[in-house]
Write a protein that holds these residues in place. Structure first.
Motif, PDB file in Angstrom:
ATOM      1  N   SER A 112       0.804  -1.225   0.000  1.00  0.00           N
ATOM      2  CA  SER A 112       0.000   0.000   0.000  1.00  0.00           C
ATOM      3  C   SER A 112       0.834   1.271   0.000  1.00  0.00           C
ATOM      4  O   SER A 112       0.306   2.363  -0.282  1.00  0.00           O
ATOM      5  CB  SER A 112      -0.912   0.012   1.234  1.00  0.00           C
ATOM      6  OG  SER A 112      -0.152  -0.101   2.433  1.00  0.00           O
ATOM      7  N   ILE A 113       2.132   1.182   0.314  1.00  0.00           N
ATOM      8  CA  ILE A 113       2.962   2.386   0.403  1.00  0.00           C
ATOM      9  C   ILE A 113       3.060   3.059  -0.967  1.00  0.00           C
ATOM     10  O   ILE A 113       3.437   2.430  -1.953  1.00  0.00           O
ATOM     11  CB  ILE A 113       4.366   2.042   0.928  1.00  0.00           C
ATOM     12  CG1 ILE A 113       4.283   1.587   2.391  1.00  0.00           C
ATOM     13  CG2 ILE A 113       5.305   3.251   0.813  1.00  0.00           C
ATOM     14  CD1 ILE A 113       5.583   1.066   2.944  1.00  0.00           C
ATOM     15  N   SER A 114       2.716   4.339  -1.005  1.00  0.00           N
ATOM     16  CA  SER A 114       2.724   5.062  -2.285  1.00  0.00           C
ATOM     17  C   SER A 114       3.559   6.331  -2.263  1.00  0.00           C
ATOM     18  O   SER A 114       3.887   6.869  -3.324  1.00  0.00           O
ATOM     19  CB  SER A 114       1.283   5.413  -2.691  1.00  0.00           C
ATOM     20  OG  SER A 114       0.661   6.221  -1.700  1.00  0.00           O
ATOM     21  N   GLU A 115       3.889   6.836  -1.056  1.00  0.00           N
ATOM     22  CA  GLU A 115       4.675   8.066  -0.960  1.00  0.00           C
ATOM     23  C   GLU A 115       5.755   7.888   0.098  1.00  0.00           C
ATOM     24  O   GLU A 115       5.478   7.422   1.204  1.00  0.00           O
ATOM     25  CB  GLU A 115       3.791   9.256  -0.581  1.00  0.00           C
ATOM     26  CG  GLU A 115       2.726   9.624  -1.606  1.00  0.00           C
ATOM     27  CD  GLU A 115       1.884  10.793  -1.116  1.00  0.00           C
ATOM     28  OE1 GLU A 115       2.227  11.950  -1.444  1.00  0.00           O
ATOM     29  OE2 GLU A 115       0.911  10.543  -0.390  1.00  0.00           O
ATOM     30  N   VAL A 116       6.973   8.290  -0.247  1.00  0.00           N
ATOM     31  CA  VAL A 116       8.099   8.238   0.680  1.00  0.00           C
ATOM     32  C   VAL A 116       8.790   9.597   0.662  1.00  0.00           C
ATOM     33  O   VAL A 116       9.055  10.154  -0.417  1.00  0.00           O
ATOM     34  CB  VAL A 116       9.108   7.132   0.296  1.00  0.00           C
ATOM     35  CG1 VAL A 116      10.264   7.089   1.290  1.00  0.00           C
ATOM     36  CG2 VAL A 116       8.406   5.771   0.219  1.00  0.00           C
ATOM     37  N   PHE A 117       9.078  10.115   1.858  1.00  0.00           N
ATOM     38  CA  PHE A 117       9.742  11.402   1.998  1.00  0.00           C
ATOM     39  C   PHE A 117      11.029  11.194   2.799  1.00  0.00           C
ATOM     40  O   PHE A 117      11.013  10.541   3.842  1.00  0.00           O
ATOM     41  CB  PHE A 117       8.830  12.407   2.699  1.00  0.00           C
ATOM     42  CG  PHE A 117       7.545  12.656   1.951  1.00  0.00           C
ATOM     43  CD1 PHE A 117       7.448  13.693   1.031  1.00  0.00           C
ATOM     44  CD2 PHE A 117       6.435  11.829   2.134  1.00  0.00           C
ATOM     45  CE1 PHE A 117       6.268  13.909   0.328  1.00  0.00           C
ATOM     46  CE2 PHE A 117       5.251  12.034   1.441  1.00  0.00           C
ATOM     47  CZ  PHE A 117       5.174  13.073   0.532  1.00  0.00           C
ATOM     48  N   VAL A 118      12.126  11.756   2.318  1.00  0.00           N
ATOM     49  CA  VAL A 118      13.449  11.443   2.870  1.00  0.00           C
ATOM     50  C   VAL A 118      14.159  12.730   3.288  1.00  0.00           C
ATOM     51  O   VAL A 118      14.384  13.621   2.469  1.00  0.00           O
ATOM     52  CB  VAL A 118      14.314  10.684   1.838  1.00  0.00           C
ATOM     53  CG1 VAL A 118      15.663  10.311   2.461  1.00  0.00           C
ATOM     54  CG2 VAL A 118      13.588   9.443   1.340  1.00  0.00           C
ATOM     55  N   ALA A 119      14.519  12.792   4.579  1.00  0.00           N
ATOM     56  CA  ALA A 119      15.285  13.905   5.127  1.00  0.00           C
ATOM     57  C   ALA A 119      16.650  13.395   5.583  1.00  0.00           C
ATOM     58  O   ALA A 119      16.776  12.267   6.054  1.00  0.00           O
ATOM     59  CB  ALA A 119      14.542  14.540   6.300  1.00  0.00           C
ATOM     60  N   SER A 120      17.658  14.234   5.453  1.00  0.00           N
ATOM     61  CA  SER A 120      19.002  13.874   5.905  1.00  0.00           C
ATOM     62  C   SER A 120      19.794  15.149   6.120  1.00  0.00           C
ATOM     63  O   SER A 120      19.360  16.247   5.731  1.00  0.00           O
ATOM     64  CB  SER A 120      19.706  12.964   4.900  1.00  0.00           C
ATOM     65  OG  SER A 120      19.953  13.654   3.689  1.00  0.00           O
TER      66      SER A 120
END
Length: 332
Positions: free
Chosen positions: A163-171
């Motif tokens: 079901s995962i459709s959006e991923v947001f990545v901070a670093s």
């Protein structure tokens, strides 16, 4: 006087390439981890708290992690180190060895590179924490930190949640998150976006996974933590501020002693609140719930326990032995 000569000690030496070649699919690794938690709840596991050394103060460590998983006939120990700054000297920050012992005789049967298993099992633990503690059908995932743990966590989440459709990545560094997103864009059915602010990878997410170094400041602040989000700090104490911990409705943990020692060393002003606490093993075995309401803010501490490493390592060792992979050598 005649004496019986001991049998030859010829353990199997497995490199990182051997381990990766013989490893089962991610879904099977997740199953092994889940089964080990369930056996732990049934009293079939002996896994003491980590034995820790800190030769250069709290920023570095070596951990000895022995374990016995009776139902899986898995006996052994992981010896893992973390020395930040090694890269400047051309050495990896983290390294690990796993030694497996025959459950009947105690003799060593394998010596394995341990970081591949460390990354894989940590990602599997994160995915299982999300499976049992997130709301159904999660769509939005935030990653705070995008090193090896971030990558393996995302890969394992994909194996559990289509079901995962959006991923947001901070670093910390723009280049690291941009490269990560480019590399992982085709690894799942999602859009993956690098974000400049940590808030953008925390607020309104279904699942947040952090894997940041021990810093003087903590990038996740409580006011960004939305109702219903499960926060899985694989850095254990590194990412969240004190108010975030106080805001949690439920605290899930897979080894209370490990967590207590981490708090004592890195967050001495905080105490474990057992009134909000529940064991991961109890959740997996059906004795407890990962959440009691859709709006619960759940913080899940997967502390890294030797039983998981040893169970996964034995599965890989048996496959390697069948495939004649690796090299045996005379130890005696």
């Amino acid at each position: 006087m005649e004496t019986d000569m001991p049998a030859a000690l010829r353990p199997l030496l497995l490199s990182a390439a051997d381990v990766a070649h013989c490893a089962p699919p991610l879904g099977d690794i997740i199953d092994v981890v889940e089964d080990t938690y369930r056996r732990d709840a049934a009293g079939e596991v002996e896994v003491p708290a980590k034995v820790a050394l800190h030769p250069h103060g709290p920023s570095s460590f070596l951990h000895a992690m022995p374990a016995w998983v009776a139902g899986r006939q898995a006996l052994g120990m992981k010896w893992v180190s973390f020395f930040p700054g090694n890269a400047e000297q051309g050495a990896p920050d983290s390294s690990a060895l796993i030694v497996l012992n025959d459950p009947l005789t105690g003799v060593p049967v394998a010596i394995m590179e341990g970081m591949w298993i460390t990354y894989a099992r940590t990602g599997a633990c994160a995915a299982l924490a999300a499976k049992y503690c997130a709301n159904p059908m999660p769509r939005r995932v935030g990653l705070v930190g995008c090193g090896g743990l971030g990558e393996w966590s995302l890969r394992c989440l994909a194996a559990v949640f289509p079901s995962i459709s959006e991923v947001f990545v901070a670093s910390q560094r723009p280049a690291s998150r941009e490269n990560f997103c480019a590399r992982m864009a085709d690894q799942g059915p999602w859009t993956i976006t690098p974000v400049d602010e940590v808030r953008q990878a925390v607020q309104d997410m279904d699942i947040v996974i952090s894997s940041v170094p021990k810093l003087q400041t903590h990038p996740i602040v409580a006011r960004w933590w939305s109702p219903g989000t499960v926060l899985i700090p694989l850095d254990i104490t590194g990412s969240w501020d004190d108010a975030t911990y106080e805001r949690a409705d439920r605290l899930v943990c897979d080894h209370r002693d490990n967590l207590a020692r981490a708090f004592e060393r890195y967050r001495p002003g905080l105490a474990i609140d057992d009134a909000r606490g529940v064991g991961m093993q109890d959740i997996v075995s059906g004795r407890a719930l990962g959440r009691t309401a859709a709006t619960d803010r759940v913080m899940a501490f997967m502390t890294g326990i030797g039983s998981i490493d040893v169970a996964v390592a034995w599965d890989i060792y048996r496959r390697a032995d069948e495939q004649k992979r690796g090299q045996r050598f005379d130890l005696a």
